[in-house]
Design a protein around this motif. Structure first.
Motif, PDB file in Angstrom:
ATOM      1  N   SER A   1       0.831  -1.206   0.000  1.00  0.00           N
ATOM      2  CA  SER A   1       0.000   0.000   0.000  1.00  0.00           C
ATOM      3  C   SER A   1       0.866   1.256   0.000  1.00  0.00           C
ATOM      4  N   THR A   2       1.852   1.294   0.872  1.00  0.00           N
ATOM      5  CA  THR A   2       2.772   2.422   0.837  1.00  0.00           C
ATOM      6  C   THR A   2       4.213   1.959   1.011  1.00  0.00           C
TER       7      THR A   2
ATOM      8  N   GLN B   1       3.941  15.869  16.071  1.00  0.00           N
ATOM      9  CA  GLN B   1       4.245  15.944  17.506  1.00  0.00           C
ATOM     10  C   GLN B   1       4.990  17.225  17.848  1.00  0.00           C
TER      11      GLN B   1
ATOM     12  N   LYS C   1      -3.789  11.832   6.873  1.00  0.00           N
ATOM     13  CA  LYS C   1      -3.758  10.783   5.847  1.00  0.00           C
ATOM     14  C   LYS C   1      -3.389  11.328   4.463  1.00  0.00           C
TER      15      LYS C   1
ATOM     16  N   GLU D   1       4.345  12.059  11.387  1.00  0.00           N
ATOM     17  CA  GLU D   1       4.136  11.877  12.819  1.00  0.00           C
ATOM     18  C   GLU D   1       5.061  12.777  13.627  1.00  0.00           C
ATOM     19  N   VAL D   2       6.321  12.777  13.213  1.00  0.00           N
ATOM     20  CA  VAL D   2       7.320  13.568  13.926  1.00  0.00           C
ATOM     21  C   VAL D   2       6.942  15.050  13.897  1.00  0.00           C
TER      22      VAL D   2
ATOM     23  N   GLY E   1       6.192   4.184   3.691  1.00  0.00           N
ATOM     24  CA  GLY E   1       5.767   3.819   5.042  1.00  0.00           C
ATOM     25  C   GLY E   1       6.328   2.468   5.463  1.00  0.00           C
ATOM     26  N   LEU E   2       6.296   1.506   4.541  1.00  0.00           N
ATOM     27  CA  LEU E   2       6.814   0.177   4.835  1.00  0.00           C
ATOM     28  C   LEU E   2       8.307   0.244   5.155  1.00  0.00           C
TER      29      LEU E   2
ATOM     30  N   GLU F   1       9.976   2.828   6.231  1.00  0.00           N
ATOM     31  CA  GLU F   1      10.193   3.548   7.490  1.00  0.00           C
ATOM     32  C   GLU F   1       9.843   2.684   8.694  1.00  0.00           C
ATOM     33  N   ALA F   2       8.746   1.926   8.572  1.00  0.00           N
ATOM     34  CA  ALA F   2       8.353   1.056   9.680  1.00  0.00           C
ATOM     35  C   ALA F   2       9.426   0.004   9.937  1.00  0.00           C
TER      36      ALA F   2
ATOM     37  N   VAL G   1       5.647   8.686   6.046  1.00  0.00           N
ATOM     38  CA  VAL G   1       4.651   8.461   7.094  1.00  0.00           C
ATOM     39  C   VAL G   1       5.245   8.858   8.445  1.00  0.00           C
ATOM     40  N   MET G   2       6.514   8.476   8.624  1.00  0.00           N
ATOM     41  CA  MET G   2       7.170   8.728   9.912  1.00  0.00           C
ATOM     42  C   MET G   2       7.350  10.223  10.176  1.00  0.00           C
TER      43      MET G   2
END
Lengths: 222, 373
Positions: free
Chosen positions: B144-145, B309, B349, B305-306, B148-149, B151-152, B301-302
């Motif tokens: 899907s991404t 925050q 998103k 989030e950063v 993101g994959l 980074e995870a 994606v990460m």
């Protein structure tokens, strides 16, 4: 070589084709049919309706030639009868649309459309092969092409069980009816069917993707 | 004020300037610049100001501790031979800054650690791709991404807003930390393929010799198999390869029509003959330049989030850039322009607007932390 008039065992088909010419192979015929069918399905609703069938025929013919001309075959469009002819001028191949009996070993198919004088002459040449003067005595290639044995790549598409199927055979015309359709065949080699399961358009079903990823990051206490 | 020689070098290369060109901009001799970059002479404060102004970096940038260069030997460039030395140096200096940003982020947040295995001994690239899919529990599903994959799984992914056609992406290991840099000027499909290609280098050519045609072929084959697993393609791709169908089906795997056509050939759905015809058609229709039915580019994606925050703590782009002593434009360029577009709250998103075309266009004066001129 004693082959039955109708060959349909897939194991026999390659040998039977090779007996006609080593350059006529199942992958080659299948490729030509695929190219033709692909051209047909590339037509849109806005193309004139006749064009779908025409593009199948035209692209199959072109593909056969594209594949065989580099192997020293040559194209012949005498009186708008489009064929590709072997290097020794003995074998010719034409592409024709067939009726619903195409590819059905138990029934005798007919060509869909009426054929012109060049086709009639070609079928005549097939019938009278043994009676004609020896090919080597004919000096011009064009004249020899008239005496070539013309095989037909006969195809038809069917819709059923939610998919389209292309049935085809590589067959030797033996006679025509009064309407100018080929109705009898001296030999028929039934080719394996090609299936098209793909359903185009909105709502095409695809594979489920991996879930979306979220990454949680934790603030360091510092 | 002391000028850190390594930082002068990074800033100069990041701007794509030779020492001579920087000398012309600053009325300094290139000999002096050689001395400054070697640390053999110390420039005056006024000279540092002049250099900082010409390079569009805050003066503070040049005073910070050594920056580690990413060695060009360790970097896998796809089209190294087609790039000029200046283009390559510019991209590599982007890599240097990426490493700096990454270690700054590591100081602020607990971020995913690398789970990339060493797949050198997998035999062939398709086996390596399947081994990695299996390890990550992806089955044969379309990804899907990609960003993101990655980074995870602990890869730091940054963007390079390079208007250089020859540069697709590059990657390297910095210690135990894998990095991928994507050229955000490419299409979404192309960028995903590039990301998977670089992933291939990271897992298959770890500390090996990353250059060479064979390595590139392997990384391409890895990317193709990773994005379009054989079983999934055989089940869902059109077996009658009309170009319209390929365009319709490519969205399943979020790949380019050219990449899908090639994959159909390698899994044996289409013959060499058909593939060649398809490739010609794709070329003739201009799909290699302008992807049809293109998808939006992927974003980090990460970093979303950063940034979200940090935003909650009242830290926006100027504050982050200030911590790094970078111009804001440099932060934007490396982070998919995300800091520009992060909205309040996390878990955003939708990706933001397209990146600005070049740094000049987006570095409006007020965004600059401090440009000393």
């Amino acid at each position: 070589m004693a082959y039955p008039r109708v060959v349909l065992d897939p194991d026999d088909v390659p040998n039977r084709l090779a007996a006609i010419s080593p350059q006529i192979t199942l992958p080659l015929l299948r490729q030509a049919l695929l190219d033709g069918y692909t051209a047909k399905v590339s037509c849109t609703e806005n193309d004139p309706p006749f064009f779908k069938g025409t593009s199948f025929y035209a692209r199959t013919t072109r593909s056969l030639r594209d594949q065989l001309v580099p192997q020293d075959w040559w194209k012949n469009d005498d009186r708008n009868f489009s064929r590709v002819i072997s290097p020794d001028d003995r074998i010719a191949i034409a592409v024709m649309g067939g009726d619903s009996s195409t590819g059905n070993w138990s029934r005798e198919p007919k060509t869909r459309s009426k054929k012109g004088p060049a086709t009639i002459d070609a079928v005549e040449a097939n019938i009278h092969q043994g009676e004609l003067f020896p090919v080597d005595e004919v000096v011009t290639r064009a004249a020899r092409a008239k005496n070539a044995i013309t095989w037909v790549l006969l195809y038809a598409t069917f819709l059923g069980q939610g998919r389209r199927t292309i049935r085809a055979e590589f067959s030797l015309p033996a006679s025509m009816d009064a309407d100018g359709r080929i109705t009898k065949w001296a030999a028929r080699i039934i080719l394996p069917a090609i299936h098209d399961d793909y359903h185009s358009g909105k709502g095409v079903r695809g594979p489920e993707p991996t879930p979306d990823i979220s990454i949680s990051v934790r603030r360091r206490s510092s | 004020m002391t000028l850190n020689p390594s930082r002068l070098s990074v800033a100069r290369r990041r701007r794509g300037l030779s020492k001579r060109e920087l000398g012309e901009l600053t009325s300094l001799s290139d000999r002096s610049l050689v001395f400054y970059e070697r640390g053999e002479r110390v420039p005056s404060a006024e000279t540092v100001n002049r250099l900082a102004g010409a390079l569009e970096f805050p003066v503070e940038f040049f005073e910070k501790p050594d920056i580690e260069y990413v060695s060009s030997d360790a970097v896998s460039f796809r089209a190294l031979t087609k790039m000029s030395a200046a283009q390559r140096d510019r991209a590599l200096a982007g890599g240097d800054l990426g490493v700096e940003l990454s270690s700054w982020l590591d100081g602020q947040f607990d971020l995913p650690e690398s789970t990339l295995p060493d797949l050198r001994l997998q035999g062939d690239p398709e086996a390596a791709a399947m081994a990695l899919r299996s390890r990550w529990g992806l089955g044969d599903k379309p990804i899907s991404t990609m960003v993101g994959l990655l980074e995870a799984n602990g890869v730091r992914v940054f963007s390079l807003a390079e208007q250089v056609r020859e540069l697709d992406a590059f990657s390297f290991w910095h210690g135990d930390q894998p990095f991928i840099f994507l050229n955000s000027a490419k299409s979404g499909e192309r960028s995903r393929f590039d990301a998977a290609h670089e992933l291939g280098h990271l897992v298959m050519h770890h500390h090996g010799q990353p250059s060479g045609r064979e390595a590139e072929r392997e990384a391409d084959a890895f990317a193709s198999s990773f994005l379009m697993p054989r079983s999934s393609v055989i089940t869902y791709a059109p077996h009658i390869p009309a170009i319209e169908r390929l365009i319709e089906a490519k969205v399943f795997w979020k790949v380019s029509v050219a990449a899908l056509a090639h994959r159909l050939h390698t899994v044996g759905i289409v013959s060499e003959w058909t593939y060649r015809n398809l490739a010609i058609e794709i070329q003739q229709k201009g799909f290699r330049v302008q992807e049809p039915e293109t998808i939006p580019r992927e974003m980090s994606v990460m970093l979303q989030e950063v940034f979200a925050q940090l935003r909650e703590e009242g830290k926006g782009r100027p504050e982050i850039a200030q911590s790094l002593a970078w111009p804001v434009a440099e932060l934007d360029a490396l982070t998919f322009q995300l800091a520009l577009t992060v909205v309040q709250g996390s878990n955003r998103k939708e990706p933001g607007p397209k990146p600005a075309r070049d740094k000049a266009a987006k570095s409006g004066g007020s965004d600059h932390l401090r440009v000393v001129g």
